[in-house]
Write an enzyme that holds these catalytic residues in place. Structure first.
Site, PDB file in Angstrom:
ATOM      1  CG  ASP A 220      63.018  18.043  92.246  1.00 56.33           C
ATOM      2  OD1 ASP A 220      63.858  18.565  91.495  1.00 56.33           O
ATOM      3  OD2 ASP A 220      62.719  16.831  92.210  1.00 56.33           O
ATOM      4  CG  HIS A 310      70.656  14.434  93.819  1.00 58.33           C
ATOM      5  ND1 HIS A 310      70.783  13.471  92.842  1.00 58.33           N
ATOM      6  CD2 HIS A 310      69.809  15.369  93.300  1.00 58.33           C
ATOM      7  CE1 HIS A 310      70.049  13.798  91.791  1.00 58.33           C
ATOM      8  NE2 HIS A 310      69.446  14.954  92.046  1.00 58.33           N
TER       9      HIS A 310
END
Ligand code: HEM
Ligand code: HEM
Lengths: 410, 410
Positions: A220, A310
């Protein structure tokens, strides 16, 4: 953490060495060196490393993320006016100016806990109410709380506050001590509404520059606003009157349903994001830092990436829909059972910085709220936005927020 | 951490290198090396370092203290019998056997979070009720909860539980993941009563072997039961039937009144303990590892050390009144206002290991409860004692507690 942050981290580490090893005897430094295998020489202890506090920008924004964060949401006590806020900012600025350089704060009698800054930074921000009521008209700007997004399930307990203080350091003892010092000085002016603790991999556990993993196991932070980006400064630093060198901090507290998430197949989880779990590379091929190809098709001619993945939803649709993400993982034991069927709430303290959150952040969050495969497993339960003034100078009496508040040196 | 622990730490660090760097590409490892000043070569990332799980003793006892701890207090669900407890211990032992070596647990679908054990250890203990009701008569022993001490102000919320699991690692992400895996497997057998999170200086912030500081700012851990001590094994490891290679874990949650503490003069604070704040050396002279001289007098012939100083009261009066201290700092935001006038509870998770807590720990705690200058600023609010079985072997089907419970391989 992107690669260029990693590099900068190393440079700063080098620069900080030397001055920082306060209070360690030669015995400590040579301690048992004989026992080490030749190929495992330990790095010099990094506790003495310092991040600059003074400068055009506040620290803790482009600073390569430290391992630990404590984000404090404070509300001003009733009756605290512009001059009161200025006095508080003067005290807190002075505290951090010292503590971040490994020196005890002025009234700091537990100075032994202050000698290892471990890259301590503090980032202060003012909420919409403060801007509307305490910033003088000539510097006042249009500043509203974030709108409600369809997928938000906000708990007032984690809501917008008058002030935010983001403390970060590579060491948890340093953070604990810093919080004490700051809260003691803030006490007569403000009360703590919430505290949000965040963590990443410990400093040194992974090679510098490794992108963090969140608690869903994903890499991330791969695609992020980088200092090498032509538009970096324009997208990050505000030029509003009084806010020069400043920015805005958005904090979203996002709980994860890990019980359900971990029951999914690997492929479902990878398609939720559009990147591989193993190394964060796009499902359309390449390595971590390569861009996904939204048009790629598989053997049967079907698109590889789900349009609701996403990364596709979060990608900028206009060049300005970009910001600096600087998130931390969190867990919380005293959890809301609705969020944590297994008793431990886990999630992401999503911290983002942008020169104009309405133009840069809101459209992206709006798009994610409309459609994002990730929504099934994440719930935003806290939200806030704060104006982050520019940094302060080492000149006597200067403090964070002085220009914006239009108050004198103190 | 005493010096010999520091040395052992380094040795183990060396031994763990090589095998542990799972999943990192050559690119990661050589990442931006060009940017480093020559005198600041980073140590190899330590995330891959492993502590052995199998062996005669459980891990997390003589293991040099890691930076982070999560201590879980669990109560067995009603109806869980000896066989049920055995099944739970089999599952948890297997989980830790894998996770501590950087391998995902069996049903661990977030395996990306399992590759960096960062010296993960788990220490399991059984409370008095479990020993009385689930240990077979031939192994049962006299085992009562700790007595009430005069200075205790116990909150049931932090009380004795059926089981304790002390998880320690140098990395907080590893701990978060490990807790999830263990609690998922424990779920049908037990429920969490409390979670106590502890921290020390981050790994690498100080040179290995530096004694920790607690949140009162004191050097804490100088005098401790050491593996070089002749009586170490006798004082640490139990030889009760079924508990061979085991020990007992005492946990005291001790809140500190830092608001008052920090208002004291340096001299008052130093005389409370009997050692210097700067470096932990006795007030009677010498360096950190020298013993204080209880008979020393000053120029005026007055004793240098207060007879009620913590170190004099805590010192063994009989050779057996010694144990291994392995404490962690803690802070807690959702604090009892009586304990934390400034909103943040801070204190010490006092963890001690002893072969016989009644003979070794209780007399010392009793003496401190009778008189100890420190009592004015510390309050014990949680307490528990657990029998810690010996370690388990890598043989198929073995698990922690099997010998004590007298249950079969599973
Ligand atoms: C718990 C919630 C979230 C999780 C687990 C999550 C996870 C991820 C992951 C794994 C990636 C791909 C790797 C990367 O480039 O960093 C990513 C990318 C991204 N995320 Fe999120 N995210 C979350 C919430 C958000 C929110 C709230 C926003 C903004 C409103 C956001 C904006 C972005 C952006 C802009 C990217 C890069 C997209 C690109 O250009 O490739 N994320 N996120
Ligand atoms: C928050 C509570 C406590 C604090 C802040 C504290 C602090 C300290 C400090 C600073 C020292 C001197 C350095 C050292 O040798 O480690 C010390 C020593 C010691 N403490 Fe404590 N302590 C606390 C509670 C306890 C408790 C509950 C016990 C046991 C019942 C205990 C037993 C000892 C022992 C055995 C020593 C070594 C004494 C010697 O032989 O010199 N302490 N403590």
């Amino acid at each position: 953490m992107s690669s260029d942050l990693g590099r900068r981290h190393l440079l700063q580490a080098g620069a900080a060495l030397g001055g920082g090893l306060v209070g360690w005897s030669a015995r400590d430094l040579t301690h048992d060196r004989g026992a080490e295998p030749a190929d495992a020489a330990p790095a010099p202890a990094y506790g003495g490393e310092r991040e600059p506090f003074h400068g055009r920008h506040q620290s803790g924004i482009v600073t390569p993320p430290q391992a630990h964060a404590l984000v404090l949401g404070l509300d001003l006590r009733s009756g605290v006016d512009r001059a009161g806020l200025a006095r508080m900012m003067r005290l807190l600025s002075d505290d951090v100016a010292r503590l971040s350089q490994g020196r005890p704060a002025l009234a700091d009698t537990l100075g032994e806990l202050a000698v290892l800054p471990a890259r301590l930074t503090a980032t202060f921000g003012f909420g919409p109410r403060v801007v509307a009521e305490l910033v003088p008209p000539r510097h006042r700007f249009d500043f509203a709380e974030l709108p409600d997004f369809a997928t938000d399930r906000l708990r007032p307990q984690w809501g917008q506050t008058d002030l935010v203080v983001q403390l970060c350091a590579d060491d948890p003892v340093t953070l604990a001590h810093t919080r004490r010092v700051l809260l003691r000085d803030a006490r007569v002016f403000a009360r703590v509404r919430w505290t949000q603790e965040g963590f990443r991999r410990a400093r040194g556990a992974e090679p510098a520059g490794t992108t963090m993993r969140n608690l869903m196991g994903q890499v991330d932070g791969t695609v992020n606003l980088s200092e090498r980006d032509r538009d970096h400064d324009r997208l990050l630093w505000s030029d509003l009157p009084g806010l020069g060198g400043g920015t805005f901090l958005v904090l979203r507290r996002i709980a994860m349903d890990l019980v359900d998430w971990e029951s999914l197949s690997r492929s479902t989880r990878e398609h939720t994001i559009g990147r591989r779990l193993s190394d964060g590379a796009p499902l359309t091929g390449g390595a971590e830092h390569d861009a996904p190809d939204p048009h790629a098709v598989d053997d049967r001619g079907l698109p590889v990436l789900d349009r609701a993945a996403h990364v596709l939803r979060a990608q900028p649709q206009k060049p300005d829909e970009r910001f600096l993400r600087r998130p931390y993982n969190y867990t919380r034991d005293e959890a809301d059972p609705a969020l944590a069927p297994d008793g431990v709430e886990a999630g992401l303290l999503f911290v983002a910085f942008a020169a104009d959150p309405v133009a840069q952040f809101v459209p992206v969050q709006q798009r994610l709220a409309e459609q994002d495969r990730l929504n099934e497993w994440v719930t935003t339960i806290g939200s806030g936005v704060w104006a982050v003034p520019g940094g302060c100078s080492p000149e006597d009496g200067d403090y964070v927020g002085r220009e914006l508040l239009g108050t004198p040196a103190l």
